[in-house]
Design a protein around this motif. Structure first.
Motif, PDB file in Angstrom:
ATOM      1  N   GLY A   1       0.829  -1.095  -0.024  1.00 52.74           N
ATOM      2  CA  GLY A   1      -0.063  -0.056  -0.079  1.00 52.74           C
ATOM      3  C   GLY A   1       0.734   1.318   0.003  1.00 52.74           C
ATOM      4  N   TRP A   2       1.963   1.271  -0.598  1.00 57.17           N
ATOM      5  CA  TRP A   2       2.827   2.262  -0.684  1.00 57.17           C
ATOM      6  C   TRP A   2       2.474   3.190  -1.876  1.00 57.17           C
ATOM      7  CZ3 TRP A   2       8.113  -0.104   1.064  1.00 57.17           C
ATOM      8  CH2 TRP A   2       8.117  -0.466   2.344  1.00 57.17           C
ATOM      9  N   SER A   3       1.484   4.042  -1.800  1.00 56.65           N
ATOM     10  CA  SER A   3       0.970   5.039  -2.767  1.00 56.65           C
ATOM     11  C   SER A   3       1.425   6.401  -2.856  1.00 56.65           C
ATOM     12  CB  SER A   3      -0.568   4.840  -2.820  1.00 56.65           C
ATOM     13  OG  SER A   3      -0.863   5.277  -1.515  1.00 56.65           O
ATOM     14  N   THR A   4       1.420   6.995  -3.918  1.00 56.33           N
ATOM     15  CA  THR A   4       1.732   8.074  -4.125  1.00 56.33           C
ATOM     16  C   THR A   4       0.908   9.077  -3.445  1.00 56.33           C
ATOM     17  OG1 THR A   4       2.856   7.950  -6.298  1.00 56.33           O
ATOM     18  CG2 THR A   4       2.507  10.118  -5.930  1.00 56.33           C
ATOM     19  N   VAL A   5       1.244  10.053  -2.629  1.00 55.50           N
ATOM     20  CA  VAL A   5       0.439  11.178  -2.219  1.00 55.50           C
ATOM     21  C   VAL A   5       1.132  12.491  -2.878  1.00 55.50           C
ATOM     22  CG1 VAL A   5      -0.521  12.337  -0.450  1.00 55.50           C
ATOM     23  CG2 VAL A   5      -0.298  10.031  -0.165  1.00 55.50           C
ATOM     24  N   ALA A   6       0.229  13.451  -3.334  1.00 56.69           N
ATOM     25  CA  ALA A   6       0.876  14.550  -4.017  1.00 56.69           C
ATOM     26  C   ALA A   6       0.015  15.723  -3.368  1.00 56.69           C
ATOM     27  CB  ALA A   6       0.658  14.756  -5.455  1.00 56.69           C
ATOM     28  N   LEU A   7       0.903  16.892  -3.222  1.00 56.63           N
ATOM     29  CA  LEU A   7       0.156  18.205  -2.912  1.00 56.63           C
ATOM     30  C   LEU A   7       0.315  19.444  -3.937  1.00 56.63           C
ATOM     31  CD1 LEU A   7      -0.514  20.329  -0.642  1.00 56.63           C
ATOM     32  CD2 LEU A   7       2.013  20.631  -0.247  1.00 56.63           C
ATOM     33  N   LEU A   8      -0.812  19.992  -4.244  1.00 60.18           N
ATOM     34  CA  LEU A   8      -1.037  20.896  -5.076  1.00 60.18           C
ATOM     35  C   LEU A   8      -1.318  22.152  -4.285  1.00 60.18           C
ATOM     36  CD1 LEU A   8      -3.294  19.188  -7.844  1.00 60.18           C
ATOM     37  CD2 LEU A   8      -0.800  19.445  -7.969  1.00 60.18           C
ATOM     38  N   ARG A   9      -0.578  23.435  -4.671  1.00 58.89           N
ATOM     39  CA  ARG A   9      -0.993  24.524  -4.097  1.00 58.89           C
ATOM     40  C   ARG A   9      -0.948  25.674  -4.996  1.00 58.89           C
ATOM     41  NH1 ARG A   9       3.743  24.813   0.623  1.00 58.89           N
ATOM     42  NH2 ARG A   9       4.687  23.465  -0.936  1.00 58.89           N
ATOM     43  N   GLY A  10      -2.054  26.479  -5.018  1.00 51.26           N
ATOM     44  CA  GLY A  10      -2.097  27.456  -5.990  1.00 51.26           C
ATOM     45  C   GLY A  10      -3.689  27.817  -6.076  1.00 51.26           C
ATOM     46  N   GLU A  11      -3.808  29.316  -6.601  1.00 55.97           N
ATOM     47  CA  GLU A  11      -5.343  29.604  -6.890  1.00 55.97           C
ATOM     48  C   GLU A  11      -6.058  29.767  -5.510  1.00 55.97           C
ATOM     49  OE1 GLU A  11      -7.286  27.610 -10.251  1.00 55.97           O
ATOM     50  OE2 GLU A  11      -5.529  27.564 -11.208  1.00 55.97           O
ATOM     51  N   GLY A  12      -5.236  29.863  -4.439  1.00 54.28           N
ATOM     52  CA  GLY A  12      -5.808  30.201  -3.159  1.00 54.28           C
ATOM     53  C   GLY A  12      -6.108  28.642  -2.639  1.00 54.28           C
ATOM     54  N   ARG A  13      -5.729  27.574  -3.196  1.00 57.53           N
ATOM     55  CA  ARG A  13      -6.060  26.322  -2.592  1.00 57.53           C
ATOM     56  C   ARG A  13      -5.056  25.513  -2.282  1.00 57.53           C
ATOM     57  NH1 ARG A  13      -9.762  27.903  -6.199  1.00 57.53           N
ATOM     58  NH2 ARG A  13     -12.159  27.466  -5.759  1.00 57.53           N
ATOM     59  N   THR A  14      -5.213  24.447  -1.295  1.00 51.14           N
ATOM     60  CA  THR A  14      -4.193  23.636  -0.842  1.00 51.14           C
ATOM     61  C   THR A  14      -4.827  22.108  -1.028  1.00 51.14           C
ATOM     62  OG1 THR A  14      -3.082  25.270   0.769  1.00 51.14           O
ATOM     63  CG2 THR A  14      -2.793  22.815   0.957  1.00 51.14           C
ATOM     64  N   VAL A  15      -4.438  21.213  -1.848  1.00 51.34           N
ATOM     65  CA  VAL A  15      -5.045  20.000  -2.245  1.00 51.34           C
ATOM     66  C   VAL A  15      -4.109  19.068  -2.172  1.00 51.34           C
ATOM     67  CG1 VAL A  15      -6.353  18.863  -4.050  1.00 51.34           C
ATOM     68  CG2 VAL A  15      -6.637  21.542  -3.927  1.00 51.34           C
TER      69      VAL A  15
ATOM     70  N   TYR B   1      -6.798  12.440 -13.125  1.00 51.98           N
ATOM     71  CA  TYR B   1      -6.699  13.850 -13.221  1.00 51.98           C
ATOM     72  C   TYR B   1      -5.689  14.417 -13.885  1.00 51.98           C
ATOM     73  CZ  TYR B   1     -10.363  12.433  -9.627  1.00 51.98           C
ATOM     74  OH  TYR B   1     -11.316  11.874  -9.042  1.00 51.98           O
ATOM     75  N   ARG B   2      -6.267  15.374 -14.894  1.00 53.90           N
ATOM     76  CA  ARG B   2      -5.146  16.034 -15.652  1.00 53.90           C
ATOM     77  C   ARG B   2      -4.868  17.573 -15.018  1.00 53.90           C
ATOM     78  NH1 ARG B   2      -3.286  16.051 -21.817  1.00 53.90           N
ATOM     79  NH2 ARG B   2      -1.811  17.898 -21.669  1.00 53.90           N
ATOM     80  N   VAL B   3      -3.959  18.174 -14.592  1.00 55.54           N
ATOM     81  CA  VAL B   3      -3.926  19.334 -13.892  1.00 55.54           C
ATOM     82  C   VAL B   3      -2.885  20.017 -14.457  1.00 55.54           C
ATOM     83  CG1 VAL B   3      -3.395  20.470 -11.727  1.00 55.54           C
ATOM     84  CG2 VAL B   3      -4.498  18.409 -11.663  1.00 55.54           C
ATOM     85  N   ALA B   4      -2.745  21.185 -14.595  1.00 53.25           N
ATOM     86  CA  ALA B   4      -1.612  22.236 -14.926  1.00 53.25           C
ATOM     87  C   ALA B   4      -0.881  22.734 -13.769  1.00 53.25           C
ATOM     88  CB  ALA B   4      -2.263  23.419 -15.640  1.00 53.25           C
ATOM     89  N   THR B   5       0.463  22.535 -13.684  1.00 56.11           N
ATOM     90  CA  THR B   5       1.203  22.910 -12.831  1.00 56.11           C
ATOM     91  C   THR B   5       2.387  24.050 -13.161  1.00 56.11           C
ATOM     92  OG1 THR B   5       3.005  21.332 -12.859  1.00 56.11           O
ATOM     93  CG2 THR B   5       0.922  20.661 -12.111  1.00 56.11           C
ATOM     94  N   THR B   6       3.089  24.573 -12.384  1.00 56.34           N
ATOM     95  CA  THR B   6       3.912  25.589 -12.730  1.00 56.34           C
ATOM     96  C   THR B   6       5.078  24.903 -13.493  1.00 56.34           C
ATOM     97  OG1 THR B   6       4.954  25.271 -10.387  1.00 56.34           O
ATOM     98  CG2 THR B   6       3.591  27.077 -10.833  1.00 56.34           C
ATOM     99  N   ASP B   7       5.513  23.517 -13.347  1.00 56.34           N
ATOM    100  CA  ASP B   7       6.291  22.929 -13.989  1.00 56.34           C
ATOM    101  C   ASP B   7       6.002  22.318 -15.248  1.00 56.34           C
ATOM    102  OD1 ASP B   7       8.577  23.367 -12.244  1.00 56.34           O
ATOM    103  OD2 ASP B   7       7.840  21.961 -10.677  1.00 56.34           O
TER     104      ASP B   7
END
Length: 246
Positions: free
Chosen positions: A22-36, A149-155
């Motif tokens: 169960g070692w799954s990926t966990v990601a953090l998204l920050r921007g647009e006033g949101r922390t996800v 989920y497809r997301v636009a990031t700064t990179d």
């Protein structure tokens, strides 16, 4: 546009004697006033997850959203930690999971029950945008209602594939382990491969591996695997032995 941080890099392994790692990926998204958070890991992640957030100055109450790829225990179990977050879950996966009897493969029944009744849960639809600039893509097979989920990031753009594409082997070969519908899983992998091939800048975030992309049809890894176990083994001079799994 979001800033992406990988809090936990997934690992493509399975225990020989004790069930799934169960070692799954966990990601953090920050921007647009949101922390996800995208997926939240299982119970074993709880203390280190909160520590990772604290290191970045993020309190539990600061998390505004949790995005879930599917309803398995190693991806959803920590969503209750975040009282102010809207929780995004694929509508078809939640409906399927909520209808299953206790003991169904990898489902944490009472977490699913809470997701099905909670008012702060947003049921995502295929092709929808459950949060700004977070685009849902149906990728069934591993579970019937799994979403990427497809997301636009700064990179650059990323696609969170969850367990539709768990690791490099599945992306490279199309061969799938641990799925409820192998044919559907192969079609979902092909859908993800087509997206990657169409946009060489698109980076894949697998459910249980490091960041990957496709360049001229070849898989490119963006980092090295990292995982280990510290064990109290008998007959050793030191109290613990570290086993490097990578």
């Amino acid at each position: 546009m979001y800033e992406l941080t990988i809090l936990f890099q997934g690992f493509p392994g399975r225990s020989t004697c004790h069930g799934g790692l169960g070692w799954s990926t966990v990601a953090l998204l920050r921007g647009e006033g949101r922390t996800v958070l995208v997926d939240t890991g299982g119970y074993g992640y709880r203390a280190p997850l909160l520590a990772q957030l604290e290191e970045r100055g993020i309190a539990r109450s600061d998390v505004t959203g949790v995005v879930l790829t599917h309803c398995h225990w190693d991806h959803i179990c920590n969503f209750p930690l975040f009282p102010n977050a809207h929780v995004v879950v694929p509508r078809p996966d939640l409906e399927w999971a909520a209808a299953q009897p206790i003991g169904t493969w990898e489902l944490p029944e009472y977490h699913v029950e809470e997701l099905a009744r909670a008012e702060h849960v947003l049921r995502a639809e295929d092709g929808g945008e459950p949060l700004p600039d977070v685009h849902a893509i149906a990728t069934p097979g591993h579970t019937p209602g799994h979403f990427a989920y497809r997301v636009a990031t700064t990179d650059g753009p990323v696609i969170f594939a969850g367990d539709a594409v768990k690791n490099e082997y599945e992306l490279r070969t199309g061969e799938v382990d641990m799925t409820l519908d192998a044919a559907e899983s192969r079609r979902s992998i092909e859908k993800v491969r087509d997206l990657l091939a169409a946009d060489p800048a698109l980076v894949l975030v697998p459910g249980h591996d490091r960041l990957l992309s496709l360049r001229d049809g070849e898989v490119v890894a963006h980092s090295q695997l990292a995982a280990g176990i510290r064990a109290w083994l008998p007959g050793r001079a030191e109290p613990t032995t570290t086993v490097d799994l990578a």
